[in-house]
Scaffold this active site. Structure first.
Site, PDB file in Angstrom:
ATOM      1  N   PRO A 124       0.823  -1.222   0.000  1.00  0.00           N
ATOM      2  CA  PRO A 124       0.000   0.000   0.000  1.00  0.00           C
ATOM      3  C   PRO A 124       0.852   1.264   0.000  1.00  0.00           C
ATOM      4  O   PRO A 124       0.365   2.341  -0.307  1.00  0.00           O
ATOM      5  CB  PRO A 124      -0.840  -0.127   1.286  1.00  0.00           C
ATOM      6  N   GLU A 168       1.919  -8.112   8.113  1.00  0.00           N
ATOM      7  CA  GLU A 168       2.182  -6.672   8.021  1.00  0.00           C
ATOM      8  C   GLU A 168       3.252  -6.372   6.983  1.00  0.00           C
ATOM      9  O   GLU A 168       3.746  -5.248   6.892  1.00  0.00           O
ATOM     10  CB  GLU A 168       2.622  -6.133   9.387  1.00  0.00           C
ATOM     11  N   ARG A 189      -2.066  -8.421 -21.074  1.00  0.00           N
ATOM     12  CA  ARG A 189      -2.884  -8.078 -22.243  1.00  0.00           C
ATOM     13  C   ARG A 189      -2.131  -7.136 -23.184  1.00  0.00           C
ATOM     14  O   ARG A 189      -2.562  -6.961 -24.341  1.00  0.00           O
ATOM     15  CB  ARG A 189      -4.214  -7.487 -21.830  1.00  0.00           C
ATOM     16  N   ASP A 224      -8.269   1.540 -25.492  1.00  0.00           N
ATOM     17  CA  ASP A 224      -8.427   1.386 -24.045  1.00  0.00           C
ATOM     18  C   ASP A 224      -8.507   2.732 -23.358  1.00  0.00           C
ATOM     19  O   ASP A 224      -7.897   3.704 -23.796  1.00  0.00           O
ATOM     20  CB  ASP A 224      -7.183   0.676 -23.468  1.00  0.00           C
TER      21      ASP A 224
HETATM   22  C1  LIG Z   1      -2.732  -3.068   8.188  1.00  0.00           C
HETATM   23  N1  LIG Z   1      -1.651  -3.584   7.336  1.00  0.00           N
HETATM   24  C2  LIG Z   1      -0.987  -2.453   6.676  1.00  0.00           C
HETATM   25  C3  LIG Z   1       0.135  -2.914   5.788  1.00  0.00           C
HETATM   26  C4  LIG Z   1      -0.374  -3.969   4.770  1.00  0.00           C
HETATM   27  C5  LIG Z   1      -1.077  -5.101   5.456  1.00  0.00           C
HETATM   28  C6  LIG Z   1      -1.678  -6.094   4.493  1.00  0.00           C
HETATM   29  N2  LIG Z   1      -0.727  -6.451   3.427  1.00  0.00           N
HETATM   30  C7  LIG Z   1       0.304  -7.319   3.585  1.00  0.00           C
HETATM   31  C8  LIG Z   1       0.993  -7.409   2.393  1.00  0.00           C
HETATM   32  C9  LIG Z   1       0.339  -6.555   1.462  1.00  0.00           C
HETATM   33  C10 LIG Z   1       0.575  -6.231   0.125  1.00  0.00           C
HETATM   34  C11 LIG Z   1      -0.244  -5.301  -0.511  1.00  0.00           C
HETATM   35  C12 LIG Z   1      -1.299  -4.708   0.187  1.00  0.00           C
HETATM   36  C13 LIG Z   1      -2.130  -3.652  -0.442  1.00  0.00           C
HETATM   37  N3  LIG Z   1      -3.137  -3.057   0.219  1.00  0.00           N
HETATM   38  N4  LIG Z   1      -3.668  -2.107  -0.594  1.00  0.00           N
HETATM   39  C14 LIG Z   1      -3.002  -2.066  -1.748  1.00  0.00           C
HETATM   40  N5  LIG Z   1      -3.263  -1.199  -2.796  1.00  0.00           N
HETATM   41  C15 LIG Z   1      -2.015  -3.042  -1.695  1.00  0.00           C
HETATM   42  C16 LIG Z   1      -1.156  -3.284  -2.815  1.00  0.00           C
HETATM   43  N6  LIG Z   1      -0.520  -3.432  -3.755  1.00  0.00           N
HETATM   44  C17 LIG Z   1      -1.561  -5.045   1.526  1.00  0.00           C
HETATM   45  C18 LIG Z   1      -0.729  -5.973   2.149  1.00  0.00           C
HETATM   46  C19 LIG Z   1      -2.176  -4.552   6.334  1.00  0.00           C
END
Ligand SMILES: CN1CCC[C@H](Cn2ccc3ccc(-c4n[nH]c(N)c4C#N)cc32)C1
Length: 249
Positions: free
Chosen positions: A91, A118, A160, A175
């Site tokens: 994220p 995490e 794609r 697109d």
């Molecule tokens: C509360 N915690 C915070 C840190 C992340 C934890 C869950 N997590 C663990 C690995 C992981 C990989 C990607 C994503 C993710 N979330 N949103 C997006 N756009 C992503 C993308 N690409 C989320 C992830 C949850």
């Protein structure tokens, strides 16, 4: 194109066996290999996580299994193979967009590292920044439980664009977000038979056979939808390119 995915949920990547990506694999256009991270653990519980240093909620993915897995995957290519791009869904990454999809579709080898918990011990990412092209990428401004769904999104968006994957009839020329005059414009409405459905007809211009008028109507519809749903994209449109498109129709 070769695509490797290292994950603790290999079954999550089953959708890569069907539809567009599945057909491209069957045709030899994509070589997709999914690896179970737990194959690189050595305890009876196949442990991949531990408590975070500094405290806090959740667990962190241990560096050792990732290091062994990525060393093996990255070392599995022929000596003269082009190095991969290591794509880390997170994220906190740079936004994944059509521009990045186009860039990555031209690379011969992508390795995805979807994490859970995490995230991955930061030292793993720092280690591989020293060896390969690493991209930390986010698929949107919302928090998921892991990186596997982002991998499905990115692989489809990238695959794609690989030459031969889409038939001519499915050209991605028009697109949303495609380069050119329609860059950054959302696609307009689409219609098919029957000519009337529940008292609703088809826009007359689409029945006219006048290709110039149809193209202009579609551009106008795209502009209207973009203005309504994504005004931020209108600001990015190149007026000169839009005018050129007008002149071409
Ligand atoms: C509360 N915690 C915070 C840190 C992340 C934890 C869950 N997590 C663990 C690995 C992981 C990989 C990607 C994503 C993710 N979330 N949103 C997006 N756009 C992503 C993308 N690409 C989320 C992830 C949850």
């Amino acid at each position: 194109m070769r695509i490797d995915v290292v994950t603790i949920f290999p079954e999550y990547l089953e959708p890569l066996n069907v539809s567009l990506v599945g057909k491209a694999r069957a045709r030899g256009l994509l070589d997709v290999r999914v690896h179970d991270l737990r194959c690189w653990t050595h305890d009876k519980h196949h442990t991949v996580d531990d408590t975070p240093y500094g405290g806090g909620p959740g667990m962190v993915m241990k560096p050792e299994p990732w290091g062994e897995a990525l060393d093996e995957v990255l070392g599995s290519a022929a000596a003269d193979a082009a190095p991969p791009v290591l794509i880390v869904p997170t994220p906190s990454g740079r936004p994944f967009d059509q521009e990045l999809a186009v860039e990555l579709s031209a690379r011969p080898w992508l390795v995805f590292t979807p994490a859970r918990y995490e995230g991955i011990d930061r030292r793993v990412i720092e280690e591989y920044y020293e060896h390969v092209d690493v991209r930390e990428v986010s698929v949107g401004d919302y928090v998921l439980a892991g990186g596997e769904a982002p991998v499905l999104v990115m692989v489809e968006a990238i695959a794609r664009l690989v030459p031969g994957v889409l038939g001519n009839a499915e050209s991605h020329r028009d697109d949303s977000f495609a380069a050119g005059a329609m860059a950054d414009l959302l696609e307009g409405p689409v219609y098919t038979k029957p000519p009337e459905w529940r008292g609703r007809g088809i826009p007359e211009v689409l029945l006219s056979g006048h290709h110039g008028r149809i193209a202009r109507w579609r551009r106008d519809q795209a502009l209207a939808r973009t203005s309504a749903n994504r005004p931020d994209l209108i600001a990015r449109c190149d007026p000169a390119a839009l005018d050129k498109h007008d002149r071409a129709t």
